[in-house]
Scaffold this motif. Structure first.
Motif, short mmCIF file in Angstrom:
data_model
loop_
_atom_site.label_atom_id
_atom_site.label_comp_id
_atom_site.label_asym_id
_atom_site.label_seq_id
_atom_site.Cartn_x
_atom_site.Cartn_y
_atom_site.Cartn_z
N LEU A 108 27.95 29.72 52.11
CA LEU A 108 29.26 30.36 52.08
C LEU A 108 29.15 31.85 51.77
CD1 LEU A 108 31.32 27.63 50.16
CD2 LEU A 108 31.44 28.19 52.59
N LEU A 109 28.23 32.20 50.88
CA LEU A 109 28.01 33.61 50.56
C LEU A 109 27.53 34.38 51.78
CD1 LEU A 109 27.74 35.98 48.56
CD2 LEU A 109 25.44 35.13 48.01
N LEU A 110 26.60 33.81 52.53
CA LEU A 110 26.10 34.46 53.74
C LEU A 110 27.22 34.69 54.74
CD1 LEU A 110 23.83 35.51 55.55
CD2 LEU A 110 23.43 33.14 56.28
N ILE A 111 28.05 33.69 54.93
CA ILE A 111 29.18 33.82 55.86
C ILE A 111 30.12 34.93 55.40
CG2 ILE A 111 31.24 32.67 56.77
CD1 ILE A 111 29.65 30.03 56.63
N TYR A 112 30.38 34.97 54.11
CA TYR A 112 31.28 36.00 53.57
C TYR A 112 30.72 37.39 53.80
CZ TYR A 112 33.96 38.74 50.22
OH TYR A 112 34.75 39.70 49.64
N MET A 113 29.43 37.58 53.52
CA MET A 113 28.83 38.90 53.69
C MET A 113 28.81 39.32 55.16
SD MET A 113 28.41 39.64 50.58
CE MET A 113 27.70 41.28 50.85
N LEU A 114 28.58 38.39 56.07
CA LEU A 114 28.61 38.70 57.50
C LEU A 114 30.01 39.10 57.96
CD1 LEU A 114 26.29 35.89 58.94
CD2 LEU A 114 25.77 38.33 58.76
N VAL A 115 31.02 38.42 57.44
CA VAL A 115 32.40 38.77 57.78
C VAL A 115 32.73 40.17 57.28
CG1 VAL A 115 34.83 38.22 57.33
CG2 VAL A 115 33.23 36.38 57.91
N MET A 116 32.33 40.47 56.03
CA MET A 116 32.57 41.80 55.49
C MET A 116 31.88 42.87 56.33
SD MET A 116 34.64 41.91 52.94
CE MET A 116 34.25 43.58 52.38
N ALA A 117 30.64 42.62 56.72
CA ALA A 117 29.90 43.59 57.54
C ALA A 117 30.60 43.80 58.88
CB ALA A 117 28.47 43.10 57.76
N THR A 121 32.13 47.58 59.75
CA THR A 121 31.29 48.38 60.66
C THR A 121 32.06 49.45 61.45
OG1 THR A 121 29.66 46.61 60.89
CG2 THR A 121 29.70 48.29 62.62
N PRO A 122 33.20 49.13 62.07
CA PRO A 122 33.88 50.17 62.88
C PRO A 122 34.45 51.32 62.07
CG PRO A 122 34.63 47.94 63.43
CD PRO A 122 33.88 47.84 62.15
N HIS A 123 34.49 51.18 60.75
CA HIS A 123 35.20 52.16 59.92
C HIS A 123 34.27 52.97 59.01
CE1 HIS A 123 38.91 50.05 61.08
NE2 HIS A 123 38.24 48.94 60.84
N LEU A 124 32.98 52.78 59.10
CA LEU A 124 32.06 53.39 58.13
C LEU A 124 31.63 54.80 58.50
CD1 LEU A 124 29.81 50.33 57.26
CD2 LEU A 124 31.75 51.25 55.99
N ASP A 126 29.70 57.99 59.09
CA ASP A 126 28.41 58.48 58.61
C ASP A 126 27.88 57.69 57.41
OD1 ASP A 126 28.48 60.42 60.56
OD2 ASP A 126 29.28 61.98 59.23
N LEU A 127 28.73 56.84 56.83
CA LEU A 127 28.31 56.09 55.65
C LEU A 127 27.76 54.71 55.99
CD1 LEU A 127 31.28 56.94 53.24
CD2 LEU A 127 28.99 57.92 53.24
N VAL A 128 27.53 54.45 57.26
CA VAL A 128 27.10 53.12 57.66
C VAL A 128 25.79 52.72 56.99
CG1 VAL A 128 25.94 53.95 59.75
CG2 VAL A 128 26.74 51.58 59.62
N VAL A 129 24.84 53.63 56.89
CA VAL A 129 23.53 53.28 56.32
C VAL A 129 23.63 52.96 54.83
CG1 VAL A 129 21.20 54.10 55.83
CG2 VAL A 129 22.22 54.51 58.07
N PRO A 130 24.20 53.86 53.98
CA PRO A 130 24.27 53.52 52.56
C PRO A 130 25.13 52.29 52.27
CG PRO A 130 25.49 55.54 53.02
CD PRO A 130 24.70 55.22 54.24
N ALA A 170 35.40 48.41 49.02
CA ALA A 170 35.16 48.63 50.45
C ALA A 170 36.45 48.50 51.25
CB ALA A 170 34.12 47.64 50.95
N ILE A 171 37.22 47.48 50.95
CA ILE A 171 38.48 47.26 51.68
C ILE A 171 39.44 48.43 51.45
CG2 ILE A 171 40.55 45.82 51.82
CD1 ILE A 171 38.69 43.42 51.13
N ASP A 172 39.57 48.83 50.18
CA ASP A 172 40.51 49.91 49.84
C ASP A 172 40.08 51.24 50.45
OD1 ASP A 172 42.82 50.85 48.13
OD2 ASP A 172 41.22 52.11 47.33
N ARG A 173 38.77 51.50 50.50
CA ARG A 173 38.28 52.80 50.98
C ARG A 173 38.20 52.86 52.50
NH1 ARG A 173 35.45 57.07 48.50
NH2 ARG A 173 34.29 58.36 49.97
N PHE A 174 37.82 51.75 53.14
CA PHE A 174 37.51 51.81 54.57
C PHE A 174 38.49 51.05 55.47
CE2 PHE A 174 33.31 52.20 52.45
CZ PHE A 174 33.02 53.50 52.84
N LEU A 175 39.19 50.05 54.95
CA LEU A 175 40.06 49.24 55.82
C LEU A 175 41.54 49.55 55.61
CD1 LEU A 175 38.26 45.74 55.69
CD2 LEU A 175 38.06 47.57 57.39
N ARG A 176 42.03 49.31 54.42
CA ARG A 176 43.43 49.58 54.14
C ARG A 176 43.62 49.70 52.63
NH1 ARG A 176 47.18 44.42 55.12
NH2 ARG A 176 48.49 45.74 53.78
#
Length: 207
Positions: A108-117, A121-124, A126-130, A170-176
């Motif tokens: 479940l953790l793996l699935i969650y991290m993949l969903v977050m990634a 991804t479309p919103h990162l 220049d910060l995609v690497v860090p 991450a959600i607050d900074r990059f998504l909404r």
């Protein structure tokens, strides 16, 4: 953890949360790290056990990350927390159990991290690497916590709450923008740190 340390941790956490609307104060960074310093003092005052130094280093890098983020140095702050997660991860490795331990949780953790990634991804930009480096490290820390022999309450739960707190960032900074994001982030962050340290000290009956 001794009630004195838990009580001080709670008091300092509440003070910082109460002062969040005034986080432009010159000493906001100091107030922010007082709960983490309290946890470090609790670890220092505990009996020796394997991984004690790792916990202290994780807390030290967490405090550095808190200060850097408070001063709006996002990438260095992420770097400091990455080092904190690495030390927590090595701590859990020191207390390794088996790859079959609690494996459904790891899936479940793996699935969650993949969903977050996928969502981030479309919103990162220049910060995609860090950001991706941090996602990998904190996800791996959560996996190591799951597969360790540490108690689900509180150490393993603390690792997952840490991931939740960083997800809010991450959600607050990059998504909404999230409503009451500062409170969501800090309550889960402080809670995660307390859970991990309390669980570790309880495991080794060190405090």
């Amino acid at each position: 953890m001794k009630p004195l340390y838990s009580g001080l941790f709670l008091i300092f956490s509440i003070i910082y949360l109460a002062l969040l609307p005034f986080d432009s104060m010159a000493i906001s960074w100091l107030i922010k790290i007082l709960p983490i310093i309290t946890l470090a003092v609790a670890v220092v005052g505990s009996a020796d056990f394997s991984g004690k130094t790792l916990l202290l280093l994780a807390l030290a890098f967490s405090a550095c990350g808190d200060v850097l983020l408070q001063l709006d140095y996002f990438v260095p702050g992420v770097g400091a927390f990455l080092l904190a997660q690495l030390h927590y991860g090595v701590f859990f490795v020191r207390n390794w159990s088996s790859v079959t331990t609690r494996w459904p949780i790891s899936v479940l953790l793996l699935i969650y991290m993949l969903v977050m990634a996928f969502l981030l991804t479309p919103h990162l930009g220049d910060l995609v690497v860090p950001v991706f480096a941090y996602l990998v490290v904190i996800g791996f820390m959560g996996f190591l916590a799951t597969q360790s022999n540490m108690p689900l309450l509180w150490a393993v739960l603390g690792a997952f709450v840490f991931i939740l707190s960083d997800s809010f960032i991450a959600i607050d900074r990059f998504l909404r923008p999230l409503p009451f994001s500062d409170y969501l982030i800090m309550v889960t962050y402080y809670g995660a740190q307390w859970m991990i340290i309390h669980g570790a000290l309880k495991k080794f009956k060190s405090a």
